[in-house]
Design a protein around this motif. Structure first.
Motif, PDB file in Angstrom:
ATOM      1  N   GLN A   1      14.580  -5.337  -4.564  1.00 34.09           N
ATOM      2  CA  GLN A   1      13.983  -6.508  -5.505  1.00 34.09           C
ATOM      3  C   GLN A   1      12.650  -6.773  -5.025  1.00 34.09           C
ATOM      4  OE1 GLN A   1      15.707  -8.195  -7.769  1.00 34.09           O
ATOM      5  NE2 GLN A   1      17.422  -6.826  -7.627  1.00 34.09           N
ATOM      6  N   ASP A   2      12.077  -6.365  -3.964  1.00 37.01           N
ATOM      7  CA  ASP A   2      10.654  -6.680  -3.474  1.00 37.01           C
ATOM      8  C   ASP A   2       9.849  -5.780  -3.873  1.00 37.01           C
ATOM      9  OD1 ASP A   2      11.430  -9.052  -2.313  1.00 37.01           O
ATOM     10  OD2 ASP A   2      12.012  -8.024  -0.342  1.00 37.01           O
ATOM     11  N   GLY A   3      10.254  -4.410  -4.377  1.00 33.95           N
ATOM     12  CA  GLY A   3       9.381  -3.340  -4.602  1.00 33.95           C
ATOM     13  C   GLY A   3       9.731  -2.066  -4.477  1.00 33.95           C
ATOM     14  N   PHE A   4       8.596  -1.219  -4.646  1.00 29.01           N
ATOM     15  CA  PHE A   4       8.856   0.229  -4.528  1.00 29.01           C
ATOM     16  C   PHE A   4       7.777   0.870  -3.365  1.00 29.01           C
ATOM     17  CE2 PHE A   4      10.231  -1.081  -8.543  1.00 29.01           C
ATOM     18  CZ  PHE A   4      11.235   0.048  -8.994  1.00 29.01           C
ATOM     19  N   VAL A   5       8.665   1.461  -2.212  1.00 29.34           N
ATOM     20  CA  VAL A   5       7.810   1.638  -1.100  1.00 29.34           C
ATOM     21  C   VAL A   5       7.513   3.440  -1.003  1.00 29.34           C
ATOM     22  CG1 VAL A   5       7.926   1.747   1.435  1.00 29.34           C
ATOM     23  CG2 VAL A   5       8.680  -0.132   0.170  1.00 29.34           C
ATOM     24  N   PHE A   6       6.396   3.621  -0.491  1.00 25.02           N
ATOM     25  CA  PHE A   6       6.021   5.000   0.088  1.00 25.02           C
ATOM     26  C   PHE A   6       5.044   4.902   1.024  1.00 25.02           C
ATOM     27  CE2 PHE A   6       2.618   3.563  -2.817  1.00 25.02           C
ATOM     28  CZ  PHE A   6       1.620   4.186  -2.356  1.00 25.02           C
ATOM     29  N   TYR A   7       5.070   5.884   1.901  1.00 26.94           N
ATOM     30  CA  TYR A   7       4.080   6.058   3.167  1.00 26.94           C
ATOM     31  C   TYR A   7       3.098   7.018   2.991  1.00 26.94           C
ATOM     32  CZ  TYR A   7       7.713   3.159   5.071  1.00 26.94           C
ATOM     33  OH  TYR A   7       8.824   2.226   5.179  1.00 26.94           O
ATOM     34  N   THR A   8       1.915   6.633   3.557  1.00 28.36           N
ATOM     35  CA  THR A   8       0.880   7.753   3.578  1.00 28.36           C
ATOM     36  C   THR A   8      -0.219   7.305   4.947  1.00 28.36           C
ATOM     37  OG1 THR A   8      -1.059   8.543   2.202  1.00 28.36           O
ATOM     38  CG2 THR A   8      -0.652   6.129   2.297  1.00 28.36           C
ATOM     39  N   ASN A   9      -1.213   8.189   4.986  1.00 26.97           N
ATOM     40  CA  ASN A   9      -2.486   7.812   5.841  1.00 26.97           C
ATOM     41  C   ASN A   9      -3.160   6.908   5.051  1.00 26.97           C
ATOM     42  OD1 ASN A   9      -4.848   8.161   7.244  1.00 26.97           O
ATOM     43  ND2 ASN A   9      -4.275  10.114   7.812  1.00 26.97           N
ATOM     44  N   PHE A  10      -3.485   5.751   5.771  1.00 32.88           N
ATOM     45  CA  PHE A  10      -4.415   4.816   5.155  1.00 32.88           C
ATOM     46  C   PHE A  10      -5.742   5.306   5.160  1.00 32.88           C
ATOM     47  CE2 PHE A  10      -1.994   0.730   5.815  1.00 32.88           C
ATOM     48  CZ  PHE A  10      -0.799   1.239   5.232  1.00 32.88           C
ATOM     49  N   GLU A  11      -6.284   6.380   5.821  1.00 33.61           N
ATOM     50  CA  GLU A  11      -7.636   7.110   5.788  1.00 33.61           C
ATOM     51  C   GLU A  11      -7.779   8.079   4.804  1.00 33.61           C
ATOM     52  OE1 GLU A  11      -8.085   8.160   9.861  1.00 33.61           O
ATOM     53  OE2 GLU A  11      -8.655   6.181  10.488  1.00 33.61           O
ATOM     54  N   SER A  12      -6.840   8.448   4.092  1.00 31.42           N
ATOM     55  CA  SER A  12      -6.704   9.364   2.954  1.00 31.42           C
ATOM     56  C   SER A  12      -7.446   8.761   1.801  1.00 31.42           C
ATOM     57  CB  SER A  12      -5.242   9.928   2.441  1.00 31.42           C
ATOM     58  OG  SER A  12      -4.796   8.459   1.945  1.00 31.42           O
ATOM     59  N   GLN A  13      -7.670   9.510   0.591  1.00 33.17           N
ATOM     60  CA  GLN A  13      -8.185   9.130  -0.694  1.00 33.17           C
ATOM     61  C   GLN A  13      -7.547   8.031  -1.062  1.00 33.17           C
ATOM     62  OE1 GLN A  13      -8.649  11.885  -3.930  1.00 33.17           O
ATOM     63  NE2 GLN A  13     -10.847  10.990  -4.156  1.00 33.17           N
ATOM     64  N   LYS A  14      -6.114   8.077  -1.490  1.00 31.27           N
ATOM     65  CA  LYS A  14      -5.275   7.085  -2.042  1.00 31.27           C
ATOM     66  C   LYS A  14      -5.228   5.803  -1.054  1.00 31.27           C
ATOM     67  CE  LYS A  14      -0.891   9.332  -0.481  1.00 31.27           C
ATOM     68  NZ  LYS A  14      -1.451  10.740  -0.052  1.00 31.27           N
ATOM     69  N   GLY A  15      -5.160   6.163   0.213  1.00 36.70           N
ATOM     70  CA  GLY A  15      -4.965   4.856   1.228  1.00 36.70           C
ATOM     71  C   GLY A  15      -6.448   3.956   0.987  1.00 36.70           C
ATOM     72  N   HIS A  16      -7.474   4.709   0.794  1.00 34.79           N
ATOM     73  CA  HIS A  16      -8.766   3.899   0.838  1.00 34.79           C
ATOM     74  C   HIS A  16      -8.834   3.034  -0.609  1.00 34.79           C
ATOM     75  CE1 HIS A  16     -11.068   4.801   4.206  1.00 34.79           C
ATOM     76  NE2 HIS A  16     -10.703   6.189   4.278  1.00 34.79           N
ATOM     77  N   GLU A  17      -8.145   3.900  -1.809  1.00 33.03           N
ATOM     78  CA  GLU A  17      -8.457   3.373  -2.990  1.00 33.03           C
ATOM     79  C   GLU A  17      -7.233   2.068  -3.109  1.00 33.03           C
ATOM     80  OE1 GLU A  17      -9.675   7.293  -5.056  1.00 33.03           O
ATOM     81  OE2 GLU A  17      -7.751   6.748  -5.619  1.00 33.03           O
ATOM     82  N   ILE A  18      -6.106   2.286  -2.414  1.00 34.14           N
ATOM     83  CA  ILE A  18      -5.198   1.088  -2.583  1.00 34.14           C
ATOM     84  C   ILE A  18      -5.578  -0.051  -1.814  1.00 34.14           C
ATOM     85  CG2 ILE A  18      -2.845   0.359  -2.201  1.00 34.14           C
ATOM     86  CD1 ILE A  18      -1.976   3.214  -2.673  1.00 34.14           C
ATOM     87  N   LEU A  19      -6.106   0.384  -0.650  1.00 32.53           N
ATOM     88  CA  LEU A  19      -6.762  -0.853   0.271  1.00 32.53           C
ATOM     89  C   LEU A  19      -7.807  -1.441  -0.430  1.00 32.53           C
ATOM     90  CD1 LEU A  19      -6.554   0.970   3.828  1.00 32.53           C
ATOM     91  CD2 LEU A  19      -5.003  -0.882   2.888  1.00 32.53           C
ATOM     92  N   GLY A  20      -8.653  -0.848  -1.153  1.00 34.52           N
ATOM     93  CA  GLY A  20      -9.824  -1.385  -1.816  1.00 34.52           C
ATOM     94  C   GLY A  20      -9.480  -2.296  -2.875  1.00 34.52           C
ATOM     95  N   GLN A  21      -8.306  -1.722  -3.709  1.00 39.90           N
ATOM     96  CA  GLN A  21      -8.028  -2.350  -5.202  1.00 39.90           C
ATOM     97  C   GLN A  21      -6.944  -3.262  -5.120  1.00 39.90           C
ATOM     98  OE1 GLN A  21     -10.319  -2.081  -7.716  1.00 39.90           O
ATOM     99  NE2 GLN A  21     -11.520  -0.778  -6.400  1.00 39.90           N
ATOM    100  N   LYS A  22      -6.001  -2.759  -4.096  1.00 40.16           N
ATOM    101  CA  LYS A  22      -4.748  -3.648  -4.244  1.00 40.16           C
ATOM    102  C   LYS A  22      -3.950  -3.419  -5.328  1.00 40.16           C
ATOM    103  CE  LYS A  22      -5.768  -5.394   0.276  1.00 40.16           C
ATOM    104  NZ  LYS A  22      -7.229  -4.975   0.248  1.00 40.16           N
ATOM    105  N   LYS A  23      -3.734  -2.491  -6.041  1.00 38.29           N
ATOM    106  CA  LYS A  23      -2.940  -2.484  -6.980  1.00 38.29           C
ATOM    107  C   LYS A  23      -2.931  -0.887  -7.337  1.00 38.29           C
ATOM    108  CE  LYS A  23      -5.999  -4.495  -9.586  1.00 38.29           C
ATOM    109  NZ  LYS A  23      -6.870  -5.126 -10.390  1.00 38.29           N
ATOM    110  N   ALA A  24      -1.780  -0.434  -7.881  1.00 41.39           N
ATOM    111  CA  ALA A  24      -1.383   0.759  -8.254  1.00 41.39           C
ATOM    112  C   ALA A  24      -0.480   1.018  -9.351  1.00 41.39           C
ATOM    113  CB  ALA A  24      -0.987   1.502  -6.890  1.00 41.39           C
ATOM    114  N   ALA A  25       0.007   2.187  -9.738  1.00 37.28           N
ATOM    115  CA  ALA A  25       1.017   2.402 -10.705  1.00 37.28           C
ATOM    116  C   ALA A  25       1.781   3.811 -10.412  1.00 37.28           C
ATOM    117  CB  ALA A  25       0.527   2.433 -12.186  1.00 37.28           C
ATOM    118  N   MET A  26       3.128   3.689 -10.973  1.00 41.09           N
ATOM    119  CA  MET A  26       3.934   4.916 -10.824  1.00 41.09           C
ATOM    120  C   MET A  26       4.372   5.305 -12.055  1.00 41.09           C
ATOM    121  SD  MET A  26       6.012   4.125  -7.211  1.00 41.09           S
ATOM    122  CE  MET A  26       5.374   4.523  -5.634  1.00 41.09           C
TER     123      MET A  26
END
Length: 206
Positions: free
Chosen positions: A62-87
């Motif tokens: 109920q809290d959401g959808f979880v995935f794991y990654t390297n925070f220093e990757s491109q997607k990691g930087h983009e998510i940390l910068g924008q704090k939003k995503a879609a699946m």
């Protein structure tokens, strides 16, 4: 009535998205040949340009959808910068799709540690050895890094790198799509104004 219909029924009559997603994922696990939890993850960079790639869903509730990654990757930087995503999930054999989007939070250290320990030893080594999304001078350089970390952690537990953890998308919209004849598909979107708000269901034109 088919087994498929017994599980899902008329999904357009359902009023709660997480239970419906659980049913659909269960059916995908029985029907898809490879990775029923594979999902296209979309992010946006600091210039507003979108990026999309496949990742693996590692949990949801109920809290959401979880995935794991390297925070220093491109997607990691983009998510940390924008704090939003879609699946977007697409299960070809079932002719179904689920789209969702919302703000993103980092999972707790305890949650990340628990999942990291379930990974194969080689995958845990890889989390240390790979400078994900950055230029690689040669395959040999990657193999050398793997050998170095394999030697370093030859005995005992392999700790989780500080730069490797999980993200949780907390959706504010989830859309379910099912193929129908003549492209007159069924589409239902669940919407809410905040991550802890009540869901509103809207049936959409195909």
């Amino acid at each position: 009535m088919s087994a498929n219909e017994l599980i899902s029924g008329d999904f357009t009559e359902r009023n709660e998205p997480f239970d419906l997603f659980a049913d659909w994922l269960k059916e995908a696990e029985a029907s898809e040949v490879n990775d029923p939890n594979a999902v296209a993850l979309a992010t946006v960079d600091e210039d507003g340009l979108p990026n999309v790639r496949m990742v693996l869903l590692k949990g949801f509730d109920q809290d959401g959808f979880v995935f794991y990654t390297n925070f220093e990757s491109q997607k990691g930087h983009e998510i940390l910068g924008q704090k939003k995503a879609a699946m977007c999930f697409h299960w070809k054999t079932l002719r179904r799709q689920v789209r969702l989007r919302g703000p993103v939070e980092i999972v707790s250290d305890e949650e990340a540690d628990a999942y990291y320990k379930t990974r194969a030893r080689g995958s845990r080594i890889g989390a240390w050895a790979s400078k994900q999304s950055r230029p690689l001078e040669s395959r040999f350089a990657l193999e050398k890094a793997v050998a170095e970390y394999t030697a370093r952690y030859a005995v005992g537990e392999i700790p989780r790198p500080a730069h490797w953890s999980g993200f949780r998308i907390r959706p504010v919209s989830i859309e379910f799509w099912k193929d129908q004849k003549f492209r007159l598909h069924d589409r239902v979107e669940f919407r809410r104004s905040s991550t802890d708000g009540d869901w509103t269901k809207v049936r959409m034109y195909p």
